[in-house]
Structure formats: C-alpha cells, structure tokens
Scaffold this motif. Sequence first.
Motif, mmCIF file in Angstrom:
data_model
loop_
_atom_site.group_PDB
_atom_site.id
_atom_site.type_symbol
_atom_site.label_atom_id
_atom_site.label_comp_id
_atom_site.label_asym_id
_atom_site.label_seq_id
_atom_site.Cartn_x
_atom_site.Cartn_y
_atom_site.Cartn_z
ATOM 1 N N GLU A 31 -5.420 8.433 -11.337
ATOM 2 C CA GLU A 31 -4.039 9.039 -12.570
ATOM 3 C C GLU A 31 -4.174 6.530 -13.194
ATOM 4 O O GLU A 31 -3.468 6.200 -14.453
ATOM 5 N N GLY A 32 -4.608 5.721 -12.640
ATOM 6 C CA GLY A 32 -3.892 4.585 -13.197
ATOM 7 C C GLY A 32 -3.161 4.420 -13.013
ATOM 8 O O GLY A 32 -3.111 2.776 -13.498
ATOM 9 N N TRP A 33 -1.833 4.085 -12.206
ATOM 10 C CA TRP A 33 -1.542 3.856 -11.607
ATOM 11 C C TRP A 33 -0.971 2.262 -10.953
ATOM 12 O O TRP A 33 -1.791 2.192 -10.028
ATOM 13 N N PHE A 34 -0.600 1.187 -11.560
ATOM 14 C CA PHE A 34 -0.907 0.132 -10.034
ATOM 15 C C PHE A 34 -0.150 0.447 -9.199
ATOM 16 O O PHE A 34 1.358 0.184 -9.300
ATOM 17 N N ASN A 35 -1.396 0.538 -7.992
ATOM 18 C CA ASN A 35 -0.224 0.355 -6.332
ATOM 19 C C ASN A 35 0.284 -0.908 -6.611
ATOM 20 O O ASN A 35 -0.354 -2.430 -6.175
ATOM 21 N N MET A 36 1.274 -0.896 -5.606
ATOM 22 C CA MET A 36 2.360 -2.013 -5.272
ATOM 23 C C MET A 36 2.833 -1.914 -3.661
ATOM 24 O O MET A 36 3.989 -2.884 -3.360
ATOM 25 N N SER A 37 1.808 -0.911 -3.104
ATOM 26 C CA SER A 37 2.207 -1.381 -1.729
ATOM 27 C C SER A 37 1.662 -3.046 -0.631
ATOM 28 O O SER A 37 1.149 -3.529 -1.509
ATOM 29 N N THR A 38 2.327 -2.748 -0.336
ATOM 30 C CA THR A 38 2.672 -3.801 0.827
ATOM 31 C C THR A 38 1.246 -4.928 1.319
ATOM 32 O O THR A 38 0.103 -3.777 0.952
ATOM 33 N N PHE A 39 1.025 -6.026 0.709
ATOM 34 C CA PHE A 39 -0.941 -6.767 0.653
ATOM 35 C C PHE A 39 -1.263 -5.629 -0.183
ATOM 36 O O PHE A 39 -1.987 -6.676 -0.870
ATOM 37 N N LYS A 40 -1.344 -4.677 -0.990
ATOM 38 C CA LYS A 40 -2.297 -4.811 -1.614
ATOM 39 C C LYS A 40 -2.039 -4.893 -3.104
ATOM 40 O O LYS A 40 -3.485 -4.414 -4.207
ATOM 41 N N GLU A 41 -0.803 -5.640 -3.438
ATOM 42 C CA GLU A 41 -0.740 -6.776 -4.502
ATOM 43 C C GLU A 41 -0.938 -7.803 -4.316
ATOM 44 O O GLU A 41 -0.550 -8.273 -2.834
ATOM 45 N N PRO A 42 -0.956 -9.031 -4.996
ATOM 46 C CA PRO A 42 -0.703 -10.013 -4.282
ATOM 47 C C PRO A 42 0.586 -10.908 -4.423
ATOM 48 O O PRO A 42 0.615 -12.259 -3.854
ATOM 49 N N TYR A 43 1.531 -10.880 -5.289
ATOM 50 C CA TYR A 43 2.526 -11.133 -5.669
ATOM 51 C C TYR A 43 3.447 -11.080 -4.823
ATOM 52 O O TYR A 43 4.743 -11.969 -5.308
ATOM 53 N N CYS A 103 -13.778 -7.388 1.883
ATOM 54 C CA CYS A 103 -13.240 -8.314 3.380
ATOM 55 C C CYS A 103 -12.527 -6.474 3.414
ATOM 56 O O CYS A 103 -11.271 -7.086 4.546
ATOM 57 N N THR A 104 -11.710 -5.761 1.925
ATOM 58 C CA THR A 104 -10.649 -5.098 2.369
ATOM 59 C C THR A 104 -8.986 -5.970 3.020
ATOM 60 O O THR A 104 -8.649 -5.578 3.701
ATOM 61 N N ALA A 105 -8.989 -6.939 2.483
ATOM 62 C CA ALA A 105 -7.567 -8.217 2.993
ATOM 63 C C ALA A 105 -6.738 -8.702 2.010
ATOM 64 O O ALA A 105 -7.719 -8.665 0.510
ATOM 65 N N PRO A 106 -6.058 -9.348 2.241
ATOM 66 C CA PRO A 106 -5.229 -9.224 0.939
ATOM 67 C C PRO A 106 -5.522 -11.135 0.098
ATOM 68 O O PRO A 106 -6.181 -11.582 0.545
ATOM 69 N N LEU A 107 -5.155 -10.867 -1.188
ATOM 70 C CA LEU A 107 -5.429 -11.522 -1.798
ATOM 71 C C LEU A 107 -3.723 -12.831 -1.727
ATOM 72 O O LEU A 107 -3.164 -11.955 -1.740
ATOM 73 N N LEU A 108 -4.141 -14.396 -1.437
ATOM 74 C CA LEU A 108 -3.070 -14.924 -1.371
ATOM 75 C C LEU A 108 -3.647 -15.862 -3.015
ATOM 76 O O LEU A 108 -4.769 -16.670 -2.963
ATOM 77 N N PHE A 146 -1.461 -3.585 6.732
ATOM 78 C CA PHE A 146 -2.984 -4.112 5.980
ATOM 79 C C PHE A 146 -2.859 -4.907 5.955
ATOM 80 O O PHE A 146 -4.200 -5.373 6.078
ATOM 81 N N ALA A 147 -1.749 -6.371 6.264
ATOM 82 C CA ALA A 147 -2.222 -7.186 6.609
ATOM 83 C C ALA A 147 -2.531 -7.751 7.978
ATOM 84 O O ALA A 147 -1.581 -8.906 8.732
ATOM 85 N N ASP A 148 -2.264 -7.128 8.659
ATOM 86 C CA ASP A 148 -2.302 -7.055 10.307
ATOM 87 C C ASP A 148 -3.411 -7.909 11.086
ATOM 88 O O ASP A 148 -2.812 -8.908 11.688
ATOM 89 N N GLN A 149 -4.452 -8.728 10.719
ATOM 90 C CA GLN A 149 -4.991 -9.859 11.249
ATOM 91 C C GLN A 149 -4.446 -10.982 10.200
ATOM 92 O O GLN A 149 -4.209 -12.145 11.741
ATOM 93 N N LEU A 150 -3.608 -10.621 9.591
ATOM 94 C CA LEU A 150 -3.186 -12.383 8.668
ATOM 95 C C LEU A 150 -1.708 -12.206 9.512
ATOM 96 O O LEU A 150 -1.596 -14.102 9.985
ATOM 97 N N ILE A 151 -1.213 -10.895 9.613
ATOM 98 C CA ILE A 151 0.041 -11.621 10.982
ATOM 99 C C ILE A 151 -0.667 -12.575 12.028
ATOM 100 O O ILE A 151 0.558 -12.902 12.522
ATOM 101 N N LEU A 152 -0.907 -11.377 12.440
ATOM 102 C CA LEU A 152 -1.420 -12.175 13.576
ATOM 103 C C LEU A 152 -2.095 -13.609 13.659
ATOM 104 O O LEU A 152 -1.728 -14.638 15.104
ATOM 105 N N LYS A 153 -2.977 -14.109 12.993
ATOM 106 C CA LYS A 153 -3.327 -15.110 12.832
ATOM 107 C C LYS A 153 -1.905 -16.629 12.489
ATOM 108 O O LYS A 153 -2.592 -17.575 12.913
ATOM 109 N N ASP A 154 -1.335 -16.066 11.822
ATOM 110 C CA ASP A 154 -0.126 -16.743 11.277
ATOM 111 C C ASP A 154 1.341 -16.808 12.336
ATOM 112 O O ASP A 154 1.172 -18.144 12.535
#
Length: 390
Positions: free
Chosen positions: A200-212, A31-36, A311-319
């Motif tokens: 290069e395999g660095w873990f991406n901590m972009s907003t909502f592109k990781e769950p925590y 879905c290319t959507a955030p995980l919660l 990245f979480a536009d649908q989730l923001i609007l829903k909430d």
Amino acid sequence: MIYTSYIRDLSCSSCGKSYSAEQIQTFCPDCTAPLLANYDLPTIKNTVDRDQYIQRAKGMWRWFELLPVLETDNIVSLGEGDTPLLHLDNLGIDLGIANLFLKEEGNNPAGSFKARGLASAVSKAKELGIKKVVIPSAGNAGGALAAYASRAEMDAVIYMPKSSPSSNIIESRIMGAEVELVDGLINTAGAFAEKKSASEGWFNMSTFKEPYRVEGKKIMGFEIAESFGWKLPDVIIFPTGGGTGLVGMWKAFLELKILSWLESKTMPRMIAVQAEGCAPVVEAINSGAITCESWENAHTVATGLCVPKSFADQLILKDIRESNGTAVSVSDDEIIHWQGVLARKEGIFSCPEGAATIVGLVNLISNKLINPDESIVLFNTGSGRKYINP
C-alpha cells in the motif's frame, strides 16, 4: 538564530555506498544493511563553538547542525531531549561506586527514549513529503510514533504484539493511530509492517529500516559528553533490543572525536544488556560471531528487549567490539528485584529494561569486568508507569 543542518549524505554501514539525503531512503538494497547519516564535520569544526550549545533553548533540536532536518518548519517536536543525568548517591554507596549515574529517559514525551528517534524520523519524513507511516512496536515506539505523527498530521498504523502493555495500546489509539494487534513477537509485527509498506506504499519506520531514528538517539551521547564537561565516562551500560540507542551514542562519540570537542582521550566501553530469555547479542559476542542468530522462543518481562534479531545486528556487534565493550544477559527475577531496589533507594520508577542495566552492572562488578572506581552511566529508557496494565 539561523538554523543550518550540515547533513551531507547517507552511506551504507556495510559497503559504504553513498545515498542522497534529499530523497526518501530506507536501507542499502545491495547489503540489506542500515544507512547512516554523514555530516560536513570539517565545516562544523571551523564554524561552530561547542560551548554555544549550552546557551541555546533546551531540547534535542539545539544540536540542529548535527541533525538531518534542513528546514526549521519541518521540525516536529514535543520537547524531547535534555533528560536528567542523575547521580545515584544511595545505590552507589551500597554498591561501592562513587561515580554512578543514570540517564533518566522516562522524562521524554510519551515516557521513553523512543521520543528522540521518532521526533527525528517523523521530522525528516515530513520534509520529504511522506504522509503515511507504519511501524512494528513492542509498545513504546508505537506510542511515540502516534504522538509525533499526530502532531505532523500524518496517518499512522502500528502493529503490536498482543502481549504489549495495554498502556501503549491505549495511548497509541487515543492519539489517532490505527493499532493492529498480532499474535507473536516484534518480528511478526515487523512482517505485517513490511507487507503494509510493500502493498500500500506506507513508509516503514521499523528500527534501522529508515536512516533517521538513530540520529535522534545519538543526541543522548552529545548530552552525556556535555554533562561531563566534554570528558566521557568510562562505561555506558545500555539495555539493547533493536540497538538504536547504543549505535547512536557510539556514532555521536565518533563525531565528537572528529570535531575535536572531547577533552578525554579514551572512549567509553559500550556494554549491552539483554534478557536471558532473549540474548542474541550476548551469544554472538561470547562466540565471536559477526552476526546474530535469531533467538528461538524469546520471552522476558522487559518487552523492549524481546527482539529475536535486530536488523542492525552486525553494526551493534561492531560498535561494541570497537569500544572494547561486551554484552551480558540478566534474568527476569533479577530485573524485577532491582526495579524495586532502584525505586526504594533513589525514587526512580524505571521500566524493566532500565532495571536490567543495574543487574548487568552488579554482575559485571562481581566478575571484575568493571572497576568500582570507574565512572559509569546506566540508562533508564522509559518510565515504569508505561508497564502498568489497568
């Protein structure tokens, strides 16, 4: 004290597909959507007394049952959380609002609410064995990541727009992070971070592109509920760029409702404030859209609000809609004016994003969308000192 997290799994915010919380995850590839994160709320309800939290040592991690880290040794903390909830006496009198409060997030480590999200994300990354992290940032998230990555002995690369406040660049570099300045806005920085991660395999901590990161931000909601004696305020006004704060708090309130810890039956109306020069959420709310269009030529003095599309536009609007809330935009001139008013009236040097919530409040009252008799919580998401360029 026995530390026990009751995290169960992760699920896609769009399709609901389940993912393991004991493996490295990013977002739903389908879905290319955030995980919660999901928690075993029935067990918490039967075994945990809500009133015990007030007796624990102060800080975000006293809510460990509802945070994602399994082992105490993996917690990376600088004392984040439990920021003051201030009653705005003088400003409230001027605006005719008896119950006006401000959550002062500038008291967090690194001077902003970003500390909460990065403390959670870096701690879980440590638990999962991640050693190298990358993030795009307009400023404060970069400084927070640099601080927590340093404490966790991780390598960190931060991509920042050249227009980012110099204080954020300086603090990130002095803490050992590699800072790369890019032409463009946060979306351009995000593209560089994605490339670094993919090649290069660095873990991406972009907003909502990781769950925590959102899990750390949701603790603001728990603190508000506790501060009000488990009775939620009528309205929460939050400056919204990437949206983790708004989404996190709404997630917190839903969890508290399931736990039956709330004394109030109604939920707060969640109101997003954006800048007129970058207001994709406002436009989507006003048009009834379920997604946001990317904002062209985004610009504002509030750099944290200069997010052309979350990245979480649908989730923001829903909430927002689920809470019966709305979204409003404010001008840079108004932001600067009310930043000064707040400082002179209440002794709070807010960031521009925090001042934007006051402008939003004034406009909402003028348009009779907020009743002055309601209890209202504004958020100052960072210290104004972070925006001073030497």
